[in-house]
Design an enzyme around this catalytic site. Sequence first.
Site, PDB file in Angstrom:
ATOM      1  N   HIS A 135       7.331   7.726  -8.231  1.00 53.39           N
ATOM      2  CA  HIS A 135       6.815   8.829  -7.384  1.00 53.39           C
ATOM      3  C   HIS A 135       6.800   8.144  -5.860  1.00 53.39           C
ATOM      4  O   HIS A 135       7.337   8.917  -5.191  1.00 53.39           O
ATOM      5  CB  HIS A 135       5.363   8.923  -7.720  1.00 53.39           C
ATOM      6  CG  HIS A 135       4.565   9.610  -6.537  1.00 53.39           C
ATOM      7  ND1 HIS A 135       4.766  10.931  -6.353  1.00 53.39           N
ATOM      8  CD2 HIS A 135       4.108   9.234  -5.398  1.00 53.39           C
ATOM      9  CE1 HIS A 135       4.128  11.409  -5.281  1.00 53.39           C
ATOM     10  NE2 HIS A 135       3.642  10.567  -4.798  1.00 53.39           N
ATOM     11  N   HIS A 140       8.968   9.673  -2.073  1.00 54.22           N
ATOM     12  CA  HIS A 140       8.906   9.508  -0.474  1.00 54.22           C
ATOM     13  C   HIS A 140       9.914   8.816   0.326  1.00 54.22           C
ATOM     14  O   HIS A 140      10.052   9.401   1.378  1.00 54.22           O
ATOM     15  CB  HIS A 140       7.588   9.027  -0.422  1.00 54.22           C
ATOM     16  CG  HIS A 140       6.429   9.381  -0.696  1.00 54.22           C
ATOM     17  ND1 HIS A 140       5.874  10.361   0.153  1.00 54.22           N
ATOM     18  CD2 HIS A 140       5.589   9.336  -1.901  1.00 54.22           C
ATOM     19  CE1 HIS A 140       4.668  10.878  -0.447  1.00 54.22           C
ATOM     20  NE2 HIS A 140       4.569  10.216  -1.533  1.00 54.22           N
ATOM     21  N   GLU A 181       3.190  15.501   0.205  1.00 56.22           N
ATOM     22  CA  GLU A 181       2.940  15.685  -0.944  1.00 56.22           C
ATOM     23  C   GLU A 181       3.541  17.048  -1.738  1.00 56.22           C
ATOM     24  O   GLU A 181       4.300  17.142  -2.514  1.00 56.22           O
ATOM     25  CB  GLU A 181       1.694  15.324  -1.549  1.00 56.22           C
ATOM     26  CG  GLU A 181       1.320  14.003  -1.362  1.00 56.22           C
ATOM     27  CD  GLU A 181       2.052  12.795  -2.029  1.00 56.22           C
ATOM     28  OE1 GLU A 181       2.682  13.061  -2.958  1.00 56.22           O
ATOM     29  OE2 GLU A 181       1.800  11.643  -1.818  1.00 56.22           O
ATOM     30  N   SER A 200       9.415  14.446  -7.371  1.00 56.13           N
ATOM     31  CA  SER A 200       9.104  13.562  -8.176  1.00 56.13           C
ATOM     32  C   SER A 200       8.829  13.760  -9.643  1.00 56.13           C
ATOM     33  O   SER A 200       8.722  13.177 -10.733  1.00 56.13           O
ATOM     34  CB  SER A 200       8.379  12.217  -7.807  1.00 56.13           C
ATOM     35  OG  SER A 200       7.179  12.812  -7.663  1.00 56.13           O
TER      36      SER A 200
END
Length: 293
Positions: A135, A140, A181, A200
């Site tokens: 993740h 990111h 997010e 993700s």
Amino acid sequence: MLAAEATKHGLAAGDAARPARADWTIDQGWERYTPAEHAVWKTLFERQTKLLPGRACDEFVEGMKNLPIGADEIPDFRRLSEVLMQRTGWQVVAVPGLVPDEVFFEHLANRRFPSGQFIRRADQLDYLEEPDVFHDVFGHVPMLMNPAIADYIQAYGQGGLRAQKLGVLDKLARVYWYTVEFGLVQQKDGLRIYGAGIASSRTESVFALDDASPNRIAFDLERVMRTHYRIDDFQESYFVIENLERLLELAQIDFGPLYARIEGQPEFQPGDVLATDTVLSRGTGRYHGATRA
């Protein structure tokens, strides 16, 4: 799907997990990853990279292309940091999982991205309790290659330290949630993913763009600051920015007057659609309606 992303800032991090270093960083221990752990990364990487073309924004694709990330092994944070430092001045630092709020913000404010260094088990491919290396790195890090996102996340870290002192962290956390997010961006060829929580996740990558159930609403800062979010399931609403440069504008805003203006104002539930919203597509609510039935 990421169950504990709401505690990413460390609400669940206790003294039992405290590393020896004051900043909560640990060695990634890349050499200690097992073949089975690299195999989990490979499975996750291959299925997401097959899914994301035509879904992820151009900046995500470009960032991924220029980073030392591949299918065969979990990335080495040292090599990632070398490339990031040259491009945007960021680095990736390993942490054991959730970290306290002030530690999280301090890292971001200094262009250090704290990443969990563990990887989920093979039976947790679609669900885990806290952010892992897939993740954090796959979701990111490619976006940190983009100057607008790089500056925005640093500004968020600085703003988080201030919001914590003012007692309004929940309001600012919603901005992070609905942008970094779970944000969508409008490109000339359609809506695209830039939020790491979507990028993700195999299931949410499809749900966010293709499903008729969620609302897709133009981003409005005060609206987002007053809107709750889902931590246990897909989002009921996604907020869409017109381009990533919009985030640079947010990075330069003085949030102090905003906090004062929304204090005591009504808050909104994740699936609410307001008369003042610019609605790009109004959802049917069918998915979440069925889960509540």
